[in-house]
Design a protein around this motif. Sequence first.
Motif, PDB file in Angstrom:
ATOM      1  N   HIS A 229       5.292 -23.253   8.628  1.00 28.19           N
ATOM      2  CA  HIS A 229       5.154 -23.730  10.002  1.00 28.19           C
ATOM      3  C   HIS A 229       5.597 -22.724  11.065  1.00 28.19           C
ATOM      4  O   HIS A 229       5.491 -23.021  12.251  1.00 28.19           O
ATOM      5  CB  HIS A 229       5.939 -25.038  10.179  1.00 28.19           C
ATOM      6  N   THR A 230       6.120 -21.570  10.644  1.00 31.43           N
ATOM      7  CA  THR A 230       6.522 -20.470  11.540  1.00 31.43           C
ATOM      8  C   THR A 230       7.893 -20.725  12.173  1.00 31.43           C
ATOM      9  O   THR A 230       8.190 -21.812  12.662  1.00 31.43           O
ATOM     10  CB  THR A 230       5.491 -20.234  12.660  1.00 31.43           C
ATOM     11  N   ARG A 231       8.699 -19.692  12.137  1.00 27.76           N
ATOM     12  CA  ARG A 231       9.950 -19.647  12.904  1.00 27.76           C
ATOM     13  C   ARG A 231      10.038 -18.246  13.475  1.00 27.76           C
ATOM     14  O   ARG A 231      10.083 -17.260  12.729  1.00 27.76           O
ATOM     15  CB  ARG A 231      11.162 -19.977  12.031  1.00 27.76           C
ATOM     16  N   GLY A 232      10.033 -18.120  14.781  1.00 28.75           N
ATOM     17  CA  GLY A 232       9.934 -16.809  15.411  1.00 28.75           C
ATOM     18  C   GLY A 232       8.472 -16.438  15.583  1.00 28.75           C
ATOM     19  O   GLY A 232       7.656 -17.248  16.045  1.00 28.75           O
ATOM     20  N   LYS A 233       8.126 -15.224  15.202  1.00 33.24           N
ATOM     21  CA  LYS A 233       6.746 -14.753  15.343  1.00 33.24           C
ATOM     22  C   LYS A 233       6.063 -14.722  13.974  1.00 33.24           C
ATOM     23  O   LYS A 233       6.670 -14.304  12.987  1.00 33.24           O
ATOM     24  CB  LYS A 233       6.705 -13.343  15.951  1.00 33.24           C
ATOM     25  N   ARG A 234       4.833 -15.157  13.941  1.00 29.39           N
ATOM     26  CA  ARG A 234       4.014 -15.041  12.735  1.00 29.39           C
ATOM     27  C   ARG A 234       3.038 -13.900  12.985  1.00 29.39           C
ATOM     28  O   ARG A 234       2.184 -13.985  13.862  1.00 29.39           O
ATOM     29  CB  ARG A 234       3.277 -16.347  12.465  1.00 29.39           C
ATOM     30  N   VAL A 235       3.191 -12.822  12.212  1.00 27.57           N
ATOM     31  CA  VAL A 235       2.461 -11.582  12.480  1.00 27.57           C
ATOM     32  C   VAL A 235       1.738 -11.113  11.227  1.00 27.57           C
ATOM     33  O   VAL A 235       2.296 -11.171  10.124  1.00 27.57           O
ATOM     34  CB  VAL A 235       3.410 -10.453  12.946  1.00 27.57           C
ATOM     35  N   VAL A 236       0.513 -10.657  11.422  1.00 23.17           N
ATOM     36  CA  VAL A 236      -0.276 -10.084  10.325  1.00 23.17           C
ATOM     37  C   VAL A 236      -0.491  -8.604  10.611  1.00 23.17           C
ATOM     38  O   VAL A 236      -0.832  -8.220  11.740  1.00 23.17           O
ATOM     39  CB  VAL A 236      -1.643 -10.787  10.190  1.00 23.17           C
ATOM     40  N   ALA A 237      -0.290  -7.770   9.596  1.00 25.73           N
ATOM     41  CA  ALA A 237      -0.618  -6.344   9.664  1.00 25.73           C
ATOM     42  C   ALA A 237      -1.587  -6.052   8.526  1.00 25.73           C
ATOM     43  O   ALA A 237      -1.359  -6.486   7.388  1.00 25.73           O
ATOM     44  CB  ALA A 237       0.636  -5.487   9.533  1.00 25.73           C
ATOM     45  N   GLU A 238      -2.670  -5.316   8.820  1.00 30.07           N
ATOM     46  CA  GLU A 238      -3.698  -5.081   7.800  1.00 30.07           C
ATOM     47  C   GLU A 238      -4.328  -3.713   7.976  1.00 30.07           C
ATOM     48  O   GLU A 238      -4.328  -3.135   9.069  1.00 30.07           O
ATOM     49  CB  GLU A 238      -4.774  -6.170   7.870  1.00 30.07           C
ATOM     50  N   ILE A 239      -4.870  -3.204   6.862  1.00 21.94           N
ATOM     51  CA  ILE A 239      -5.511  -1.887   6.869  1.00 21.94           C
ATOM     52  C   ILE A 239      -6.447  -1.785   5.677  1.00 21.94           C
ATOM     53  O   ILE A 239      -6.231  -2.423   4.642  1.00 21.94           O
ATOM     54  CB  ILE A 239      -4.460  -0.755   6.813  1.00 21.94           C
ATOM     55  N   THR A 240      -7.494  -1.001   5.820  1.00 25.56           N
ATOM     56  CA  THR A 240      -8.361  -0.633   4.700  1.00 25.56           C
ATOM     57  C   THR A 240      -8.199   0.856   4.450  1.00 25.56           C
ATOM     58  O   THR A 240      -8.398   1.677   5.344  1.00 25.56           O
ATOM     59  CB  THR A 240      -9.836  -0.964   4.989  1.00 25.56           C
ATOM     60  N   LEU A 241      -7.815   1.201   3.217  1.00 30.09           N
ATOM     61  CA  LEU A 241      -7.516   2.582   2.853  1.00 30.09           C
ATOM     62  C   LEU A 241      -8.647   3.156   2.001  1.00 30.09           C
ATOM     63  O   LEU A 241      -8.995   2.576   0.959  1.00 30.09           O
ATOM     64  CB  LEU A 241      -6.210   2.638   2.056  1.00 30.09           C
ATOM     65  N   PRO A 242      -9.237   4.285   2.389  1.00 26.88           N
ATOM     66  CA  PRO A 242     -10.243   4.939   1.557  1.00 26.88           C
ATOM     67  C   PRO A 242      -9.647   5.359   0.207  1.00 26.88           C
ATOM     68  O   PRO A 242      -8.523   5.859   0.144  1.00 26.88           O
ATOM     69  CB  PRO A 242     -10.657   6.157   2.382  1.00 26.88           C
ATOM     70  N   ALA A 243     -10.402   5.160  -0.843  1.00 27.13           N
ATOM     71  CA  ALA A 243      -9.910   5.457  -2.189  1.00 27.13           C
ATOM     72  C   ALA A 243      -9.488   6.911  -2.324  1.00 27.13           C
ATOM     73  O   ALA A 243      -8.437   7.225  -2.914  1.00 27.13           O
ATOM     74  CB  ALA A 243     -10.982   5.106  -3.215  1.00 27.13           C
ATOM     75  N   ALA A 244     -10.299   7.831  -1.779  1.00 34.98           N
ATOM     76  CA  ALA A 244      -9.991   9.256  -1.910  1.00 34.98           C
ATOM     77  C   ALA A 244      -8.693   9.613  -1.197  1.00 34.98           C
ATOM     78  O   ALA A 244      -7.920  10.462  -1.666  1.00 34.98           O
ATOM     79  CB  ALA A 244     -11.149  10.087  -1.353  1.00 34.98           C
ATOM     80  N   LEU A 245      -8.430   8.987  -0.069  1.00 37.29           N
ATOM     81  CA  LEU A 245      -7.204   9.253   0.689  1.00 37.29           C
ATOM     82  C   LEU A 245      -5.979   8.793  -0.092  1.00 37.29           C
ATOM     83  O   LEU A 245      -4.950   9.486  -0.123  1.00 37.29           O
ATOM     84  CB  LEU A 245      -7.273   8.554   2.047  1.00 37.29           C
ATOM     85  N   VAL A 246      -6.070   7.628  -0.711  1.00 39.21           N
ATOM     86  CA  VAL A 246      -4.952   7.117  -1.507  1.00 39.21           C
ATOM     87  C   VAL A 246      -4.662   8.057  -2.673  1.00 39.21           C
ATOM     88  O   VAL A 246      -3.504   8.391  -2.957  1.00 39.21           O
ATOM     89  CB  VAL A 246      -5.263   5.693  -2.024  1.00 39.21           C
ATOM     90  N   GLU A 247      -5.716   8.512  -3.327  1.00 40.00           N
ATOM     91  CA  GLU A 247      -5.548   9.430  -4.461  1.00 40.00           C
ATOM     92  C   GLU A 247      -4.911  10.737  -4.003  1.00 40.00           C
ATOM     93  O   GLU A 247      -4.004  11.274  -4.644  1.00 40.00           O
ATOM     94  CB  GLU A 247      -6.918   9.713  -5.086  1.00 40.00           C
ATOM     95  N   GLU A 248      -5.356  11.230  -2.871  1.00 44.62           N
ATOM     96  CA  GLU A 248      -4.863  12.510  -2.371  1.00 44.62           C
ATOM     97  C   GLU A 248      -3.402  12.443  -1.952  1.00 44.62           C
ATOM     98  O   GLU A 248      -2.600  13.317  -2.302  1.00 44.62           O
ATOM     99  CB  GLU A 248      -5.725  12.955  -1.179  1.00 44.62           C
ATOM    100  N   GLN A 249      -3.027  11.398  -1.200  1.00 42.85           N
ATOM    101  CA  GLN A 249      -1.687  11.357  -0.616  1.00 42.85           C
ATOM    102  C   GLN A 249      -0.664  10.630  -1.484  1.00 42.85           C
ATOM    103  O   GLN A 249       0.523  10.968  -1.450  1.00 42.85           O
ATOM    104  CB  GLN A 249      -1.745  10.716   0.773  1.00 42.85           C
ATOM    105  N   MET A 250      -1.109   9.630  -2.244  1.00 40.16           N
ATOM    106  CA  MET A 250      -0.152   8.809  -2.990  1.00 40.16           C
ATOM    107  C   MET A 250      -0.205   9.073  -4.494  1.00 40.16           C
ATOM    108  O   MET A 250       0.576   8.487  -5.250  1.00 40.16           O
ATOM    109  CB  MET A 250      -0.411   7.325  -2.707  1.00 40.16           C
ATOM    110  N   HIS A 251      -1.160   9.896  -4.928  1.00 39.48           N
ATOM    111  CA  HIS A 251      -1.253  10.315  -6.343  1.00 39.48           C
ATOM    112  C   HIS A 251      -1.480   9.130  -7.277  1.00 39.48           C
ATOM    113  O   HIS A 251      -0.919   9.078  -8.384  1.00 39.48           O
ATOM    114  CB  HIS A 251       0.005  11.091  -6.764  1.00 39.48           C
ATOM    115  N   VAL A 252      -2.286   8.192  -6.826  1.00 38.98           N
ATOM    116  CA  VAL A 252      -2.596   7.022  -7.630  1.00 38.98           C
ATOM    117  C   VAL A 252      -3.979   6.531  -7.258  1.00 38.98           C
ATOM    118  O   VAL A 252      -4.416   6.679  -6.104  1.00 38.98           O
ATOM    119  CB  VAL A 252      -1.536   5.918  -7.410  1.00 38.98           C
ATOM    120  N   SER A 253      -4.695   5.973  -8.206  1.00 39.82           N
ATOM    121  CA  SER A 253      -6.026   5.430  -7.918  1.00 39.82           C
ATOM    122  C   SER A 253      -5.893   4.007  -7.385  1.00 39.82           C
ATOM    123  O   SER A 253      -4.921   3.300  -7.684  1.00 39.82           O
ATOM    124  CB  SER A 253      -6.892   5.426  -9.180  1.00 39.82           C
TER     125      SER A 253
END
Length: 393
Positions: A229-253
Amino acid sequence: MRDENELKIPRDRTDDYAPGAIAARQSFAREYAGSSLDHVGTYSLDPQALPGNVENFIGVAQVPIGLAGPLLVNGEHAHGDFLVPMATTEGTLVASYSRGMKLCRAAGGITTTVVDDKMQRAPVFTFPSAREARDFAGWLDEHFDEIAAAAQETTSSGRLIEIQRFFASKMLYTRFNYTTGDAAGQNMTGKATFAACAWIKQNYPGELHFLLEGQFATDKKTSVVNMLHTRGKRVVAEITLPAALVEEQMHVSTDKLFSARLKGQLGAFMSVTNNNGNHSANGITAIFIATGQDVANVAESSALYGFSELLPNGDFYASVTLPSLIVATYGGGTGLATQRECLELLGCYGTGGVHKLAEIIAATVLAGELSLGSAVVAEEWVQAHDDLGRNRP
C-alpha cells in the motif's frame, strides 16, 4: 559501586547546546570511560542548530563520504548526470555502485518514475461489538471532509487523502494516508491524526475508544502492508541493457545473468524476505547518512521488488520497485551543515526536491543491484572485497 548522582549526565536547562554544557558532558564521559574524545569532540557544525535533532550533544560521528557516479537518470524529476554522495565504512561499496552506474550510463541512463506518495498514521478504534465497528466505517466515509479539515488545522504542507479500513474482531484498524510535501512526515501525520481522532471522538454519536497508533503503520519496521500500500515514495527504476555492453563491461553474458536471477528469486521466496534483490540497504543507507535522512527508516525503505527479462535479442531488461522509500529534503536532519551540502550536491535541498531525491536513490539502487549481481555471476565478488574491502593492520 558508583553513586547514582555521579552517573547523571550534565545538562544546562537554560542552554544545553552552549559550549560550557557540551564541555561538561565531554569531561563527564572522559572521566567515566577513561577514554579520549579528541575526534568525537571536533566538528565544524554549529551546536545551536541541533535542538530538535539530538539531546545531550557531545560531538559527532565522522563517517567517510565517497562519490559514486556519474549516474545518468532519465526521470520526471531527476534529469541528467549526478554525483552521488555515499557515507559508508564498507570498502568496495562506492566502487561497486560506480561500476553499475558506468554500465547504465553507457546504456543511455536509468528511467525513473514515482508512482505513489503517501505517509500514514494508523489509529485503531475499539467498539462494544463488530457491528458497531462496521457502522463506524460508514460514518468515516460520510464525515471525511470534516475529519480532513481537523487534521489540516495542524499542518500547512500535509494533506489527508484517504482513510483505509481493516476489520478485526470489534476493532477497526485504520491507515490515515497523507501527502507530506518535502518532509518525511511521520511526526506531521502523528500530530494531524491525533487532531482528527479528537474531532471524531467529540462528534461520533456512539461509544468508541482509540489508540493513536495500532502498529499498523509499521513505522521503522518492514511489513507486507507497506510494500503493498506504500509508505513514503513508491519508485520504479528501469533500464534495458544491450547484451554486448554487459559482456564487455561486466564480463558476464545476459543469459547467465538471467539464470542467476531466477535462482535468486527462489532463494528469496524460500527465505521469506521483503526483498528479492541483492543489497538495496547498502546504497540506501549510505545515501541516507550522507543526506540527513532518518536512518532507521531503512527498515522499510530497503524493501524491493526486483524484476528482469531476457529479451528475444539477448538484451537484458532490469527494474527495481522501492515500495516504501521514506525520504525528505526539508526538516529533520536535512538542514544540518554536511547533510545539506550533500543534498545541494544532488540539487535536491529544500522545497520541491523530494521526488528528485527519490528518483536518484532508486536509480542508484538499480545500478548497485546490477553491479553486485554481475560480480557474483562472474565470480569477481570475493576478489573485489579482498582488493578493496580489507582495512586491517
